[in-house]
Design a protein around this motif. Structure first.
Motif, short mmCIF file in Angstrom:
data_model
loop_
_atom_site.label_atom_id
_atom_site.label_comp_id
_atom_site.label_asym_id
_atom_site.label_seq_id
_atom_site.Cartn_x
_atom_site.Cartn_y
_atom_site.Cartn_z
N ASP A 122 0.85 -1.19 0.00
CA ASP A 122 0.00 0.00 0.00
C ASP A 122 0.88 1.24 0.00
O ASP A 122 1.83 1.34 0.79
CB ASP A 122 -0.91 0.04 1.24
N VAL A 123 0.58 2.17 -0.89
CA VAL A 123 1.26 3.46 -0.95
C VAL A 123 0.21 4.53 -0.64
O VAL A 123 -0.85 4.57 -1.28
CB VAL A 123 1.90 3.70 -2.32
N TRP A 124 0.53 5.40 0.32
CA TRP A 124 -0.45 6.35 0.84
C TRP A 124 -0.18 7.77 0.37
O TRP A 124 0.95 8.14 0.06
CB TRP A 124 -0.43 6.32 2.37
N CYS A 125 -1.26 8.55 0.35
CA CYS A 125 -1.16 10.00 0.20
C CYS A 125 -2.05 10.65 1.27
O CYS A 125 -2.76 9.96 2.00
CB CYS A 125 -1.53 10.45 -1.21
N GLN A 126 -1.98 11.98 1.33
CA GLN A 126 -2.61 12.72 2.42
C GLN A 126 -3.72 13.62 1.87
O GLN A 126 -3.46 14.48 1.02
CB GLN A 126 -1.55 13.58 3.13
N GLY A 127 -4.93 13.45 2.35
CA GLY A 127 -6.06 14.28 1.93
C GLY A 127 -6.42 15.30 3.00
O GLY A 127 -7.32 15.07 3.81
N TYR A 128 -5.70 16.43 2.99
CA TYR A 128 -5.95 17.49 3.97
C TYR A 128 -6.46 18.77 3.30
O TYR A 128 -7.58 19.19 3.51
CB TYR A 128 -4.64 17.81 4.73
N SER A 129 -5.62 19.42 2.50
CA SER A 129 -5.94 20.74 1.95
C SER A 129 -7.17 20.70 1.05
O SER A 129 -7.44 19.70 0.38
CB SER A 129 -4.76 21.30 1.16
N GLU A 130 -7.88 21.84 1.01
CA GLU A 130 -9.05 21.97 0.17
C GLU A 130 -9.09 23.34 -0.48
O GLU A 130 -8.48 24.28 0.03
CB GLU A 130 -10.33 21.75 0.98
N PRO A 131 -9.80 23.48 -1.61
CA PRO A 131 -9.97 24.80 -2.20
C PRO A 131 -10.63 25.76 -1.22
O PRO A 131 -11.52 25.36 -0.45
CB PRO A 131 -10.88 24.54 -3.41
N GLU A 132 -10.17 27.00 -1.19
CA GLU A 132 -10.73 28.08 -0.38
C GLU A 132 -10.42 27.95 1.11
O GLU A 132 -10.84 28.79 1.90
CB GLU A 132 -12.25 28.20 -0.58
N SER A 133 -9.68 26.92 1.50
CA SER A 133 -9.37 26.77 2.93
C SER A 133 -8.09 27.49 3.31
O SER A 133 -7.91 27.87 4.46
CB SER A 133 -9.25 25.29 3.30
N GLY A 134 -7.14 27.64 2.35
CA GLY A 134 -5.87 28.26 2.69
C GLY A 134 -5.19 27.51 3.81
O GLY A 134 -5.13 26.29 3.83
N SER A 135 -4.67 28.25 4.78
CA SER A 135 -4.02 27.62 5.94
C SER A 135 -5.00 27.30 7.06
O SER A 135 -4.60 26.80 8.10
CB SER A 135 -2.90 28.52 6.47
#
Length: 399
Positions: A122-135
């Motif tokens: 299994d190779v993973w990635c990270q689903g955090y950032s979103e459009p319009e969220s900035g920091s």
């Protein structure tokens, strides 16, 4: 370099150097040294070599497949990898999801996912950032609604690094609209090949495909893939970000750039017919970069010296993230300055596949501009450096 290495540390460094000389594939090292983009097969080939040696996950405990190294040995390993020109593994499973599962996961989650992270199945990635969220990560809008023994996910994630290489993603999703925004977030594990997932590439300013936008349209995820309690994902996210901000835990890659920079200035670059190193202004910049590196390394070693099972890194990780990323950008700027007009043009096909004819100028020069452009991002990801300053002000100074 450790300040006062023990005899065991010295022997371990010798062992690591011998391993890297013998097992690091020359073609992969050449791609790293010359700034040629790594292919998925390159990274996974190196992953398999490390897996056979038992060195994939230095930060994991022995009971889950870690090598049982001391903090000093972990630091030595990371530093020597950078100096040798070894590629970074895809870190999201090893350095982020794995530690989260070890700390927060159920026994079933650990037994299922951790061996597959180690082996590279299994190779993973990270689903955090979103459009319009900035920091403001807590403003995320991607939802997960409970439907019997499933969570149904809808929304989109932006800047998802290596999603096109991965088959798994860990997501921050909103599972409640009623609590304050940080308390309505949960941490969920999902398959990227599930129906309803669409991955669209984002080509960065260096011309390469590293990041993506990932869309989730009624993606059905087993309920047992939620990590921790519903609504407690924010605590997990903060724990994970501490691991991410420390990156590999050493400055081996930056030391390699600095060493190469010295060589360029002494032999390859000239100023009015003399080696660039003899030009006082550039020599002063180079000295400043070396002092900055030593200062960041001292900060890092002091922080790591205080880590234990009872005490993890606090705002030290934020401080190291700021100074380390600023240093990385400084070094890539100086390399551009040293190479002069040879850094100006670059050939994208040579950046992805290597040269099939004599290169324009030194072979490594083709990667200088892309690296300079690429590493503008490091002061933004994992929370921008401006946000890091705010965190330090609140946590350490009480402001």
């Amino acid at each position: 370099m450790l300040v006062d290495p023990s005899a065991e540390d010295v022997a371990f460094r010798d062992e690591v150097r011998a391993f890297l000389r013998e097992r690091l594939p020359p073609d992969i090292k050449a791609r790293v040294d010359n700034g040629v983009a790594l292919r998925r097969d390159d990274i996974m080939r190196w992953h398999r070599i490390l897996y056979e040696r038992g060195w994939v996950a230095p930060n994991w405990p022995v009971e889950w497949g870690g090598p049982g190294w001391t903090i000093g040995q972990k630091y030595i390993w990371d530093e020597e990898q950078g100096l040798a020109g070894a590629p970074r593994l895809i870190s999201f499973g090893i350095n982020m999801c794995g530690p989260v599962l070890i700390h927060y996961g159920t026994e079933a989650q650990k037994r299922h996912f951790l061996p597959r992270i180690l082996s590279g199945e299994d190779v993973w990635c990270q689903g955090y950032s979103e459009p319009e969220s900035g920091s403001d990560l807590a403003s995320l809008k991607t939802r997960a609604d409970r439907d019997g023994d499933l969570w149904v996910v809808n929304g989109t994630k932006l800047w998802t690094t290596m999603a096109h290489f991965a088959n798994k993603v860990f997501l921050l999703v909103r599972t409640s609209q009623e609590a304050k925004k940080q308390e309505g977030i949960s941490f969920l594990l999902a398959d990227l090949d599930a129906p309803g997932v669409t991955i669209r590439p984002i080509h960065l300013i260096d011309g390469l495909h590293e990041t993506n936008q990932v869309f989730y349209d009624n993606v059905r995820v087993p309920a047992e893939n939620l990590v921790g309690e519903p609504g407690r994902g924010w605590d997990i996210a903060k724990y994970l970000l501490g691991h991410e901000r420390m990156s590999g835990g050493s400055l081996g890659h930056q030391k390699k750039i600095l060493s190469h920079l010295r060589r360029i200035a002494a032999t390859d670059a000239t100023s009015e017919g003399r080696p660039l190193i003899e030009e006082p202004a550039f020599r002063a910049k180079l000295a400043r970069a070396e002092l900055e590196l030593k200062a960041v390394e001292a900060l890092m070693l002091r922080a790591l010296g205080g880590v234990s099972a009872e005490r993890q890194l606090g705002v030290e990780a934020n401080m190291i993230k700021i100074r380390g990323t600023e240093l990385h950008q400084l070094l890539t700027e100086l390399r551009m300055e040293a190479l002069g007009y040879y850094a100006e043009p670059y050939v994208l096909s040579a950046l992805t596949e290597g040269w099939n004819e004599p290169p324009i100028g030194p072979e490594y020069a083709n990667g200088a501009t892309p690296a300079y452009l690429h590493f503008r991002k490091v002061s933004i990801y994992s929370g921008s450096n401006e946000i890091q300053h705010n965190i330090i002000a609140k946590a350490a100074l009480g402001l």
